[in-house]
Scaffold this active site. Structure first.
Site, PDB file in Angstrom:
ATOM      1  N   PRO A  22       0.279  -1.061  -0.126  1.00 14.54           N
ATOM      2  CA  PRO A  22      -0.058  -0.211  -0.456  1.00 14.54           C
ATOM      3  C   PRO A  22       0.527   1.378  -0.620  1.00 14.54           C
ATOM      4  O   PRO A  22       1.591   1.201   0.888  1.00 14.54           O
ATOM      5  CB  PRO A  22      -0.550  -0.335   1.178  1.00 14.54           C
ATOM      6  CG  PRO A  22       0.317  -1.339   2.004  1.00 14.54           C
ATOM      7  CD  PRO A  22       0.887  -1.669   1.263  1.00 14.54           C
ATOM      8  N   CYS A 105       3.320   3.296   9.387  1.00 13.54           N
ATOM      9  CA  CYS A 105       3.938   4.462   8.575  1.00 13.54           C
ATOM     10  C   CYS A 105       4.775   5.346  10.184  1.00 13.54           C
ATOM     11  O   CYS A 105       4.390   5.841  10.505  1.00 13.54           O
ATOM     12  CB  CYS A 105       2.411   5.342   8.211  1.00 13.54           C
ATOM     13  SG  CYS A 105       2.398   6.875   7.246  1.00 13.54           S
TER      14      CYS A 105
END
Length: 209
Positions: A22, A105
């Site tokens: 992703p 992240c």
């Protein structure tokens, strides 16, 4: 040479062991379909806020859109509220084959809100998030982690064990710390160490071309 063996992730059969990761602003339907055409066994949506999902945010709903031609597909969620992530997992799991929760992240806007790799500093919160999501979701739950917050707090093995203990079906690891961001080289030995300490599938990420 790609690994063309299939793999079972929580009952979802993935036809090959090469996945398309992703990427925010990149992993839209068009890119995912291209990845599928070129042999990706699993593709991921862009990261979506769990809070936005449960509030029916229009922009997030567009990111969540899935084509019938891209299955199996994983939808990645981020957040730090266990109840919101569980509810969002239940909603998104009606369309996606797998829900992936992001604990990796490193972006400042994400981390400064207590999300993404900020959660690598809160193992018990990760435990609560994964446990609640596994209980309510209608599809397998996986999680994405980093090697740790910084070089003095490498805790990927501890976090991976927690994720497994809570019933998740796989764990992906980017073997850089949050402090590294995307600088330097990934330490693939950490991927091996995680693999040697859990029985669920381990997905390696970082510096793979």
């Amino acid at each position: 040479m790609w690994d063309t063996r299939e793999i079972n992730i929580g009952g979802v059969i993935i036809p090959t062991r090469v996945f398309s990761a992703p990427m925010a602003g990149i992993s839209n339907i068009a890119i995912r379909l291209q990845a599928k055409e070129h042999g990706a066994g699993l593709v991921y949506t862009e990261m979506v806020s769990a809070e936005a999902v449960i509030r029916n945010n229009i922009k997030s709903l567009k990111i969540m859109a899935i084509s019938p031609d891209e299955h199996p597909v994983a939808l990645q969620l981020f957040g730090h509220n266990p109840d919101a992530l569980a509810e969002a997992s239940a909603i998104a799991g009606k369309e996606a084959d797998i829900i992936d929760i992001n604990f990796g992240c490193p972006a400042k806007t994400v981390v400064n809100s207590g999300n993404g790799s900020a959660l690598m500093k809160s193992p018990e919160l990760i435990r609560e998030i994964v446990s609640k999501s596994v209980k309510i979701a209608q599809c397998p739950i996986t999680a994405k982690i980093r090697s740790g917050w910084d070089k003095d707090s490498i805790n990927a093995i501890e976090i991976a064990k927690i994720i497994e203990d809570c019933g998740a079906s796989a764990v992906a690891i980017h073997p850089r710390t949050r402090s590294q961001g995307f600088a330097g080289m990934s330490d693939w030995s950490i991927i091996a160490e995680v693999k040697n300490n859990v029985s669920i599938p381990v997905i390696g990420n970082g510096d793979i071309y």
